[in-house]
Design a protein around this motif. Structure first.
Motif, short mmCIF file in Angstrom:
data_model
loop_
_atom_site.label_atom_id
_atom_site.label_comp_id
_atom_site.label_asym_id
_atom_site.label_seq_id
_atom_site.Cartn_x
_atom_site.Cartn_y
_atom_site.Cartn_z
N MET A 43 58.04 -33.63 -41.29
CA MET A 43 57.02 -34.66 -41.05
C MET A 43 56.01 -34.33 -42.05
O MET A 43 54.93 -35.34 -41.97
N ARG A 44 55.91 -33.61 -43.10
CA ARG A 44 54.95 -33.44 -43.87
C ARG A 44 54.43 -34.67 -44.77
O ARG A 44 53.41 -34.92 -45.26
N ARG A 45 55.63 -35.59 -45.17
CA ARG A 45 55.42 -36.56 -45.81
C ARG A 45 55.91 -37.96 -45.10
O ARG A 45 56.72 -38.64 -45.58
N ALA A 46 55.73 -37.75 -44.08
CA ALA A 46 56.29 -39.09 -42.89
C ALA A 46 55.88 -40.26 -43.22
O ALA A 46 54.80 -40.65 -43.71
N GLN A 47 57.07 -41.25 -43.33
CA GLN A 47 56.68 -42.71 -43.70
C GLN A 47 57.32 -43.42 -42.36
O GLN A 47 58.04 -43.15 -41.64
N VAL A 48 56.71 -44.86 -42.40
CA VAL A 48 57.24 -45.45 -41.37
C VAL A 48 58.36 -46.10 -41.61
O VAL A 48 59.18 -46.18 -40.71
N HIS A 49 58.80 -46.53 -42.67
CA HIS A 49 59.97 -46.92 -43.18
C HIS A 49 60.73 -46.05 -44.37
O HIS A 49 59.99 -45.69 -45.15
N ALA A 50 61.93 -45.78 -44.33
CA ALA A 50 62.79 -45.20 -45.48
C ALA A 50 62.23 -43.86 -45.70
O ALA A 50 61.89 -43.27 -46.79
N GLY A 51 61.96 -43.15 -44.67
CA GLY A 51 61.85 -41.81 -44.90
C GLY A 51 62.80 -40.87 -45.12
O GLY A 51 63.82 -41.49 -45.27
N GLY A 52 62.78 -39.69 -45.42
CA GLY A 52 64.00 -38.71 -45.86
C GLY A 52 64.97 -38.63 -45.03
O GLY A 52 64.68 -39.03 -43.92
N TRP A 53 66.19 -38.00 -45.19
CA TRP A 53 66.98 -37.93 -44.22
C TRP A 53 66.59 -36.95 -43.01
O TRP A 53 67.00 -36.86 -42.04
N LEU A 54 65.89 -35.99 -43.72
CA LEU A 54 65.36 -34.79 -42.48
C LEU A 54 64.40 -35.69 -41.39
O LEU A 54 64.38 -35.11 -40.04
N GLN A 55 63.67 -36.54 -42.02
CA GLN A 55 62.65 -37.14 -41.23
C GLN A 55 63.63 -38.06 -40.21
O GLN A 55 63.24 -38.29 -38.90
#
Length: 226
Positions: A43-55
């Motif tokens: 969640m350190r670089r959480a995005q509304v769309h197209a977040g990383g696989w971990l998110q």
């Protein structure tokens, strides 16, 4: 994985003043640290769309747990997700930690299930009082007859005790059986039992969390209202 001489045996690694720190406590600290680290990385670089696989993994997991809580409670799951979601995720990691070499799952020691059962017990009272008020929640213990107050109080304690015994018994017996087979038969024979242990660990985490959800739902009246 080490063979324990007694199912209630605990290994004290060191003392923090007068307090003994056991191997299961240290294992719990490691598990909590891993979960905190994974959460931070996700969640350190959480995005509304197209977040990383971990998110994405975290979001899918949280949504799945929330959906299950809602199915049981019949009410908004989000007020209860921090407790119940954390409980389930910790239990999965704790139960499965026993498959690692020389690691005994914390839930295979009586103190960890006892602590978790106490958390559930006090959380049920907290949610019940918060939802219905102290008088409204206390009135539940007097129904259907005030003479049943001792039995109603006892039922709250015994069901928490049952949760503790169920989790401890299943995890301890599995660890004990695998350790004996490993001690007698060698390295590769217990592999099928270890695979079964993964399934058992996940199922036990699910059952414990579902029971906690049902008890919380009963305290707040969510199940009846749903």
């Amino acid at each position: 994985m080490k063979l324990q001489l007694h199912p209630l045996q605990t290994v004290v690694l060191f003392h923090a003043g007068p307090v003994p720190i056991t191997a299961s406590v240290v294992t719990t600290w490691v598990i909590v640290g891993i979960l905190v680290l994974l959460s931070w990385l996700a969640m350190r670089r959480a995005q509304v769309h197209a977040g990383g696989w971990l998110q994405a993994t975290v979001e899918v997991t949280v949504e799945a747990i929330a959906d299950q809580i809602k199915a049981v409670l019949g009410a908004d799951p989000w007020p209860y997700l921090p407790l119940l979601g954390t409980l389930f995720i910790y239990l999965v990691f704790a139960n499965l930690s026993g498959i690692l070499p020389d690691v005994v799952a914390p839930t295979a020691h009586i103190e960890t299930p006892a602590a978790l059962a106490m958390v559930v017990f006090f959380s049920v009272q907290f949610f019940g009082i918060r939802q219905q008020g102290l008088k409204g929640y206390a009135r539940r213990y007097l129904e259907p007859n005030p003479l049943l107050l001792p039995l109603n109080l006892l039922s709250q304690i015994t069901r928490s005790f049952s949760m503790m015994v169920r989790l401890f018994g299943n995890m301890m017996s599995h660890e004990f059986i695998i350790a004996i087979i490993l001690f007698l038969a060698g390295l590769f024979v217990p592999v099928p039992f270890m695979l079964l242990g993964i399934l058992i660990g996940i199922i036990q985490a699910f059952i414990f969390t579902i029971l906690a959800t049902v008890y919380v739902g009963g305290a707040v009246g969510a199940t009846e209202a749903g």
